[in-house]
Design a protein around this motif. Structure first.
Motif, short mmCIF file in Angstrom:
data_model
loop_
_atom_site.label_atom_id
_atom_site.label_comp_id
_atom_site.label_asym_id
_atom_site.label_seq_id
_atom_site.Cartn_x
_atom_site.Cartn_y
_atom_site.Cartn_z
N PRO A 1 0.85 -1.18 0.00
CA PRO A 1 0.00 0.00 0.00
C PRO A 1 0.90 1.24 0.00
CG PRO A 1 -0.52 -1.47 1.85
CD PRO A 1 0.80 -1.90 1.29
N GLY B 1 0.98 5.62 -0.08
CA GLY B 1 0.28 6.90 -0.01
C GLY B 1 1.12 7.92 -0.75
N GLY B 2 1.54 8.95 -0.03
CA GLY B 2 2.34 10.01 -0.65
C GLY B 2 3.81 9.62 -0.81
N ASN B 3 4.16 8.45 -0.35
CA ASN B 3 5.54 7.95 -0.43
C ASN B 3 6.53 8.91 0.23
OD1 ASN B 3 7.62 6.23 -1.04
ND2 ASN B 3 7.67 6.69 -3.23
N THR B 4 6.16 9.43 1.37
CA THR B 4 7.10 10.29 2.12
C THR B 4 7.62 9.57 3.36
OG1 THR B 4 5.42 11.27 3.55
CG2 THR B 4 5.83 12.35 1.43
N GLY B 5 7.24 8.33 3.55
CA GLY B 5 7.67 7.58 4.72
C GLY B 5 9.20 7.49 4.79
N HIS C 1 -0.39 11.56 2.41
CA HIS C 1 -1.83 11.35 2.41
C HIS C 1 -2.32 11.17 3.84
CE1 HIS C 1 -1.75 9.31 -1.85
NE2 HIS C 1 -1.32 10.56 -1.87
N ASN D 1 -0.74 8.98 6.79
CA ASN D 1 -0.56 9.49 8.15
C ASN D 1 -1.17 8.52 9.17
OD1 ASN D 1 -1.38 12.81 6.96
ND2 ASN D 1 0.64 11.88 7.19
N SER E 1 -1.83 5.36 8.70
CA SER E 1 -1.14 4.07 8.69
C SER E 1 0.21 4.11 9.39
CB SER E 1 -0.95 3.59 7.25
OG SER E 1 -2.20 3.51 6.61
N THR E 2 0.83 5.30 9.46
CA THR E 2 2.09 5.41 10.19
C THR E 2 1.88 6.00 11.58
OG1 THR E 2 2.50 7.58 9.22
CG2 THR E 2 3.53 5.70 8.13
N GLY F 1 3.13 11.64 13.89
CA GLY F 1 3.06 12.54 15.04
C GLY F 1 3.06 13.98 14.58
N VAL G 1 -6.14 1.28 4.25
CA VAL G 1 -7.09 2.25 4.78
C VAL G 1 -7.69 3.00 3.59
CG1 VAL G 1 -7.33 4.34 6.17
CG2 VAL G 1 -5.79 2.51 6.93
N GLU H 1 7.84 7.91 15.84
CA GLU H 1 6.71 8.27 14.97
C GLU H 1 6.85 7.82 13.53
OE1 GLU H 1 6.40 12.56 15.13
OE2 GLU H 1 8.19 12.82 13.92
N ASN I 1 2.19 -5.78 2.45
CA ASN I 1 3.46 -5.18 2.85
C ASN I 1 4.43 -6.19 3.50
OD1 ASN I 1 4.77 -2.87 2.35
ND2 ASN I 1 3.84 -1.66 3.99
#
Ligand SMILES: Cc1cc2nc3c(=O)[nH]c(=O)nc-3n(C[C@H](O)[C@H](O)[C@H](O)COP(=O)(O)OP(=O)(O)OC[C@H]3O[C@@H](n4cnc5c(N)ncnc54)[C@H](O)[C@@H]3O)c2cc1C
Lengths: 561, 251
Positions: A162, A164-168, A233, A237, A239-240, A243, A299, A510, A547
């Protein structure tokens, strides 16, 4: 200004990917482990990543010898010999033409992405440190499509990431091998907003900043804010369990997310999209999806409690001569500014220098450099009250010597430029070259000891920086280096994890565990707890398609297969 | 020499302006107000001149409702020596403000009056010019560089004009209005905020200054500019030409 850069990180990534590929070919493959940093904790002499060519094994030596500070026992849980492997789970199928045509049938041609350039971006994480080799990205437009995708993947046993914005920041959002990327970015509609309760219901692909923009004219703000807001996204947020900057005031997403809808591995849609603040009917399962990093489900919708936008926001940028002063200032701020305190952030002088040297147009708000800088933000409903209270507090702190210098923003423009320094550190790190990133929760009095210890340990080899959400006991410990280097990494890990564990901290405050720290979970969680997590994972995702290789120790998940 | 600096309290630069529903003006209720950015630059320049030893005192003046005191406090925290608040509850147009500043100049006798080239709320760009005219002083507007010659009592000012830069020499006393590139204003530091608390702000009324506030200008209505229509992405050159011909009627 800063946001435009985030939103354009796609272009930037593409550029970086090219240079990464270049490096790889130049150095004969053997560089992958060091360039990527992907294999931290492993020896570099391993056979290298040759994605998707039929040979899916990556054999990597586990640097077990370094992990003996009381942690050995736990490590025995998942590695019988001294060698541990990350290998593609052979039980997963590989994509074939029938799969692609099925996806095209349910999603339409346009939302089945096989284009190389787009895949390159989606395969590479924000730090360009982790890189997968997926050949397929799917862009569902609604929950039904997500459900169909997962049901199909589960039946075919195709692994899924999955995204999202791929900023993880822990390599959780990109494939490790050839997993199918499911990105919910097209699911970006606001579904409802209640101006009385402040409850916002939206699809998971809404970009955080767009939600903030949507709320602004209505007089509300999101309960969270972070440097990646222009790209991340709300689903990511959640899903991670991100914080960020407002946690000290509004609490974590476990409190502000009132409900969500998620699709589990077999395509089951769980409607838990409540909008109630209070609801004690049975187990509150939505919490399983907050912070589980896409390992239990995708999600698809979120219901979140937003906060009234208060008119009086004040921001001070302060200099402190030592860490003890920072600590005392925090205690005083909580006591004296309690009801209006909305952020308490810190950075050390190394972080400040990094920003000054790598971002254009930034100046140090205080005239001379100091060892530490603090940002204190207050938010309240009365402009005069808020400002006078903050001023009085700071003048007292100044007289007591807790603060050696400082400025108070006189307008929004000044406030943005102060925030830009704190929020720009991650971007500056990226510009400065390679970096190792750690995100630790520690007792406040210990926070800077680890930075000093690590500095002593690494000497001239690296630039060690500490900054973070001091008010929440959250340190971002970053080590900026010329190139990724396994020898250096051996000095950093497991040292940092052991140190953190010894002080009863968390190795992920976080950012999550992702692929980076999946195997390190025992530093912060007991074996019994992890065992229950594994059972839950197996219950919700028996074939392990969601994942894979992330969050939980790889050996515990793949044992049974 | 004294320097008089006019500082205006305006809706913060970063706030989206909203017109009141009854179209009588701009909504300022519960809206963040700050010092006009051009005035900040004007004040910064005055402070630098003082720090260079060319002036003894910098006086900040603000005209408007009681909250203008906050703007003056910001000015004092930046380093102005004292403030003058001319209380006024209705908002004045440039000519009235210029008349008030002229009367103040006659009381204070400054060697220089600094103003921002315009205020970001009404964008009039008139006050500085009017003050100079009323006083009969030389003026240098849109300054991007100011150099003082104390002995000759002149200011050499680079001003940004359409074709580039123009350099003027003006005899003091003079009026200078400031442009964006003149300097980068300083922040209000804690020690200076502390000092500012004991600096005087003198309150005056329009009557004290004997200014006639009757205006010949009446505002009929304030409205938002028409919304720009969002663009469309065309899929081919043919479509573009078709739209230019048949919708925009420009080719
Ligand atoms: C400049 C910068 C600053 C940051 N600051 C902070 C900060 O202050 N605080 C903080 O906590 N984090 C911070 N982060 C990291 C943070 O984790 C992410 O920014 C954000 O929460 C992830 O959202 P995303 O949409 O980009 O998710 P991604 O990166 O795409 O994914 C993150 C994880 O969530 C999973 N995921 C994503 N979407 C879904 C979904 N719909 N359903 C199920 N799983 C999903 C992915 O599989 C992955 O494991 C920062 C990152 C950057 C680049």
């Amino acid at each position: 200004m800063i946001m435009q850069k985030w939103t354009r990180s796609g272009d930037f990534l593409r550029f970086c990917c090219k240079s990464l590929t270049y490096l790889r070919s130049k150095e004969n493959n053997s560089v992958y482990s060091s360039v990527s940093g992907f294999v931290h904790g492993y020896e570099s002499k391993s056979k290298l990543f040759e994605p998707n060519d039929g040979n899916h094994n990556i054999e990597l030596q586990h640097r077990c010898s370094g992990r003996n500070l009381g942690m050995q026992q736990q490590y025995r849980c998942f590695g019988s010999s001294s060698a541990s492997k990350i290998q593609r789970n052979p039980l997963f199928s590989s994509l074939d033409a029938k799969d692609i045509s099925y996806f095209k049938e349910i999603l339409g041609e346009k939302n089945v992405i096989e284009d190389e350039e787009r895949l390159e971006t989606a395969n590479t994480d924000w730090m360009h440190k982790y890189k997968g080799s997926s050949k397929l990205m799917l862009l569902p437009k609604n929950t039904e499509e997500v459900s169909q995708i997962l049901q199909y993947c589960d039946s075919r046993r195709l692994a899924v990431v999955p995204q999202g914005g791929n900023t993880g920041l822990v390599g959780g959002s990109v494939p490790v091998f050839d997993e199918v990327i499911v990105n919910v970015g097209l699911m970006n509609k606001v579904l409802a907003f209640d101006e009385v309760s402040g409850v916002l219901v939206c699809e998971a692909g809404c970009i955080l900043e767009n939600l903030a923009t949507f709320l602004k004219p209505k007089g509300f703000i999101m309960p969270l804010d972070l440097g990646a807001k222009g790209s991340c996204h709300i689903g990511g947020n959640v899903s991670t369990n991100a914080g960020g900057l407002r946690l000290i005031r509004y609490g974590s997403l476990h409190g502000t997310v009132l409900g969500l809808e998620a699709v589990t591995a077999n395509g089951n849609v769980l409607d838990m999209l409540g909008t109630l603040r209070k609801d004690n009917t049975g187990y509150d399962l939505k919490h399983l999806f907050i912070g589980s990093e896409g390992s239990l489900g995708i999600v698809t919708k979120v219901s979140i409690l937003t906060q009234p936008k208060l008119s009086s926001v004040n921001l001070a940028f302060l200099a402190c001569k030592d860490y003890l002063c920072c600590q005392k200032l925090l205690v005083e701020a909580k006591r004296n500014l309690g009801e209006i305190l909305s952020a308490f952030e810190f950075l050390d002088n190394n972080s400040m220098d990094l920003v000054l040297n790598n971002l254009v147009g930034v100046r140090n708000p205080v005239s001379s450099s100091e060892n530490f800088y603090i940002l204190i933000e207050t938010t309240g409903s009365d402009e005069t009250y808020g400002r006078e209270k903050l001023e009085a507090f700071l003048l007292k702190a100044f007289e007591k010597g807790l603060v050696s210098d400082g400025v108070i923003a006189q307008d929004i423009n000044q406030a943005s430029s102060f925030w830009h320094i704190r929020e720009g550190i991650t971007e500056a790190l990226q510009k400065a070259g390679a970096f190792y990133k750690y995100d630790l929760s520690l007792p406040v009095e210990e926070i800077y000891n680890i930075v000093n210890d690590l500095r002593g340990r690494l000497g001239d080899l690296a630039n060690v920086m500490g900054y973070g959400h001091l008010g929440d006991g959250n340190l971002h410990l970053n080590i900026s280096v010329k190139d990724y280097n396994d020898e250096l990494l051996g000095l950093i890990e497991p040292y940092i994890y052991e140190w953190t564990s010894k002080h009863r901290g968390s190795i992920s405050a976080e950012h999550g565990l992702g692929v980076m720290k999946a195997n390190e979970i025992f530093y912060s969680k007991s074996p019994e707890t992890v065992a229950l997590m594994v059972s839950i994972k197996k219950l919700l995702d028996p074939k392990g398609i969601l994942n894979p290789y992330k969050v939980l120790p790889r050996s515990l998940i793949s044992d049974d297969h | 020499m004294k320097i008089l600096v006019a500082v205006k309290r305006v809706v913060d630069y970063a706030v989206k302006i909203r017109v009141k529903p009854d179209k009588t003006g701009v909504d300022t209720q519960n809206v963040k107000m700050s010092m006009n950015p051009f005035c900040e630059i004007a004040l910064e320049e005055a402070l630098r001149i003082k720090e260079a030893g060319f002036a003894k005192e910098v006086i900040a003046v603000s005209i408007g409702p009681s909250q203008c005191v906050d703007t003056l406090r910001t000015g004092l925290a930046m380093g102005a020596d004292r403030g003058i608040h001319v209380e006024a509850n209705s908002s004045f147009l440039p000519l009235t403000i210029a008349k008030i500043l002229k009367s103040l100049a006659e009381v204070e006798n400054p060697g220089l009056i600094f103003l921002g080239k315009q205020a970001i709320d009404d964008d009039c760009n008139q006050t500085g010019q009017m003050v100079a005219a009323l006083l009969g002083w030389p003026q240098a507007t849109f300054a991007s560089k100011v150099v003082l010659d104390k002995d000759k009592n002149v200011a050499t000012v680079d001003r940004e004009v359409d074709g580039g830069l123009e350099t003027l020499s003006v005899d003091l006393p003079a009026v200078i209005t400031t442009d964006l590139r003149l300097n980068q204003p300083r922040y209000a530091t804690l020690p200076n905020i502390m000092k500012a608390k004991s600096k005087p702000i003198k309150k005056m009324t329009v009557q004290d200054l004997k200014v006639d506030i009757k205006s010949d200008i009446e505002i009929l209505e304030v409205t938002e500019p028409p919304k720009r229509k969002s663009g469309v992405i065309v899929s081919s050159v043919d479509e573009l030409i078709d739209k230019l011909k048949n919708e925009a009627h420009v080719v």
